[in-house]
Write a protein that holds these residues in place. Structure first.
Motif, short mmCIF file in Angstrom:
data_model
loop_
_atom_site.label_atom_id
_atom_site.label_comp_id
_atom_site.label_asym_id
_atom_site.label_seq_id
_atom_site.Cartn_x
_atom_site.Cartn_y
_atom_site.Cartn_z
N THR A 1 46.75 27.55 27.95
CA THR A 1 47.45 28.16 29.08
C THR A 1 46.54 29.22 29.68
OG1 THR A 1 49.56 27.87 27.90
CG2 THR A 1 49.56 29.34 29.81
N PRO A 2 45.71 28.86 30.67
CA PRO A 2 44.78 29.84 31.25
C PRO A 2 45.52 30.98 31.94
CG PRO A 2 44.83 27.82 32.57
CD PRO A 2 45.61 27.54 31.32
N SER A 3 45.05 32.19 31.72
CA SER A 3 45.68 33.38 32.29
C SER A 3 45.40 33.49 33.78
CB SER A 3 45.18 34.64 31.58
OG SER A 3 45.54 35.80 32.28
N VAL A 4 46.44 33.43 34.58
CA VAL A 4 46.28 33.60 36.03
C VAL A 4 45.76 34.99 36.35
CG1 VAL A 4 47.56 33.77 38.21
CG2 VAL A 4 48.00 31.86 36.65
N GLU A 5 46.25 35.99 35.60
CA GLU A 5 45.85 37.38 35.87
C GLU A 5 44.36 37.59 35.59
OE1 GLU A 5 50.12 37.14 35.52
OE2 GLU A 5 48.58 36.54 34.07
N HIS A 6 43.86 37.02 34.49
CA HIS A 6 42.44 37.17 34.17
C HIS A 6 41.58 36.38 35.17
CE1 HIS A 6 39.11 37.16 30.87
NE2 HIS A 6 38.91 38.10 31.78
N LEU A 7 42.05 35.20 35.54
CA LEU A 7 41.33 34.39 36.52
C LEU A 7 41.23 35.13 37.85
CD1 LEU A 7 40.05 31.81 37.63
CD2 LEU A 7 42.35 30.83 37.84
N ALA A 8 42.32 35.73 38.29
CA ALA A 8 42.30 36.49 39.54
C ALA A 8 41.31 37.65 39.45
CB ALA A 8 43.70 37.01 39.86
N TYR A 9 41.28 38.31 38.29
CA TYR A 9 40.32 39.42 38.12
C TYR A 9 38.88 38.92 38.23
CZ TYR A 9 37.64 43.24 36.17
OH TYR A 9 36.71 44.23 36.00
N HIS A 10 38.58 37.80 37.58
CA HIS A 10 37.22 37.26 37.65
C HIS A 10 36.81 36.98 39.10
CE1 HIS A 10 36.21 37.11 33.52
NE2 HIS A 10 36.88 36.03 33.18
#
Length: 470
Positions: A410-419
């Motif tokens: 389950t990839p983290s949307v929040e971490h992806l957005a930060y990247h």
């Protein structure tokens, strides 16, 4: 010799039986897959057909042409050769005739939609749930607006759809998905400032390559952030406590950032020029047996964002890429349908949103699984003999050793957005990450390097056969 891979953490009994009955040894591209087979064997330990275990397993990675194909020096539009003209100036490198039109087409698209050159994200995948397109679109639509100088290129097709190359149909899906995000809190500048501030407070444990944020670091920051959100009530109050202005609002579907869909076939010889026309690559998949597009992007020197789980972790780590935190393992329904080459994954169960303040800023969209159905991802446990590449099943010790259903990340949307915000704010850091990726892939997964691994194993087979004869 059998060669196999899978994108989930379990394989069906039939798969294991085929391996045992039909091959003398099995080659797997990633250590992750040794774990998958070992865990699956433990889950089917009562099966008589598997008595005695599986044939020997060896890790033989995938390779890529980093010299004459996926080489940014050959295909970058801005590259120059070492040759000098009579006046001592570098001569432009001559590109193949079928490469230039593709790259120029992309830049023409960009010029028609932006007054200045945007930051170009690229994703290359078949349109199915496993590829995490929902996480990608949610992160992109919540991280940026039409005011941001960004564009996301999607090279894709509708998997197992008779109208698979219909770009307008895909655009319709994208638009419909974007409309479901209306009113969701943005993960834009305010969010980026908060996470960056917390990252600085928690140094050095959170630092990844070129100042990026590691999955473990992000997990700790998210815990702190949610705790503060529950205490302070909302993001505005939290920002004010940090002495920062609050600018972020909520997703406005009339102001979504640009997306360009590419469905036409691109010849392999021209594909590197597409990567060369981009600034970053992003693919937050739920599971990969290997992850070739991620590898291609890294070979082309792009900063690459991928999920911290699956076969791609054989070549992606915190020193060469931007890994996305895996929130946990969720059930991937219909694993046996893999044998019919169809991932008909049912819609994941919707979560009932709770009432605490942190949920107001970190709500979960309907495509994400209910946290009650998400389980921690175990670390890699398989032992790999460095001299032979043989994978050895270690003590499983799982509480769910008998589980047979397949799960994925389950990839983290929040971490992806930060990247993605990080790369837009730090393009030079992104280039450094891309250079590190290029060096790592060239050193470890070139055609010659992997050929040496294969040659070594074939020699081992010959020695073993001679010993059997004598």
């Amino acid at each position: 010799v059998g060669r196999t891979m899978l994108e989930l953490d379990r394989v069906p009994l039939q798969w294991l039986e085929n391996i045992k009955e039909r091959v003398d040894e099995v080659w797997l591209p990633a250590p992750f897959l040794v774990d998958v087979l070992c865990d699956s064997l433990a889950a089917h330990s009562n099966a008589n057909a598997l008595a005695g275990g599986l044939p020997p397993m060896f890790v033989i990675p995938e390779s890529i042409d980093t010299v004459s194909l996926f080489n940014p020096r050959l295909f970058s539009i801005n590259s120059t050769s070492a040759a000098k003209s009579k006046k001592g100036k570098p001569k432009p490198k001559r590109l193949q005739s079928n490469v230039l039109p593709v790259a120029h087409m992309l830049r023409k698209d960009v010029r028609q939609k932006f007054s200045t050159q945007p930051y170009r994200f690229f994703s290359n995948f078949k349109w199915e749930s496993r590829k995490g397109w929902e996480a990608l679109l949610e992160a992109y639509f919540r991280a940026f607006t039409s005011s941001d100088n960004v564009v996301l290129y999607l090279k894709t097709y509708l998997y197992l759809d008779p109208d698979s190359k219909n770009a307008e149909k895909i655009k319709g899906i994208v638009k419909d998905f974007g409309s479901t995000l209306a009113g969701m809190p943005m993960l834009g500048t305010d969010y980026f400032e908060i996470v960056t501030a917390l990252k600085e407070d928690l140094k050095p444990t959170n630092d990844g390559v070129a100042g990026s944020l590691t999955p473990d670091g992000f997990s700790r920051i998210l815990d702190v952030l949610k705790a503060n959100m529950s205490t302070k009530g909302d993001v505005k109050a939290f920002l004010e406590a940090l002495g920062k202005p609050a600018n972020d609002t909520f997703v406005d579907t009339a102001k979504l950032p640009k997306i360009i869909v590419l469905t036409d076939d691109i010849p392999m010889a021209a594909l590197p020029s597409v990567y060369a026309s981009m600034d970053a690559f992003v693919l937050p998949t739920r599971g990969e047996g290997w992850g070739l597009p991620l590898m291609e992007a890294m070979a082309m020197g792009l900063p690459t964002i991928g999920t911290n789980w699956g076969g791609n972790t054989a070549f992606m780590d915190e020193s060469n890429s931007l890994l996305v935190h895996n929130e946990g393992m969720a059930v991937a329904e219909g694993i046996n349908s893999v044998f019919q080459n169809r991932y008909q994954i049912p819609q994941l169960e919707k979560e009932v949103i709770g009432g605490d303040a942190s949920v107001k800023y970190f709500p979960r969209h309907e495509h994400r699984p209910n946290p009650a159905n998400v389980f921690p991802a175990p670390p890699l446990r398989a032992s790999i003999d460095r001299s032979t590449g043989r994978g050895i099943c270690s003590n499983r010790g799982d509480t769910d050793a008998s589980r047979q259903e397949g799960r994925w990340a389950t990839p983290s949307v929040e971490h992806l957005a930060y990247h993605m915000r990080f790369l837009l704010a730090n393009p030079s850091a992104g280039r450094s990450i891309g250079e590190a990726a290029r060096r790592f892939i060239s050193k470890n997964f070139s055609r010659n390097q992997v050929a040496t691994v294969i040659e070594h194993r074939l020699h081992g087979i010959l020695v073993e056969q001679k010993q059997l004869v004598t």
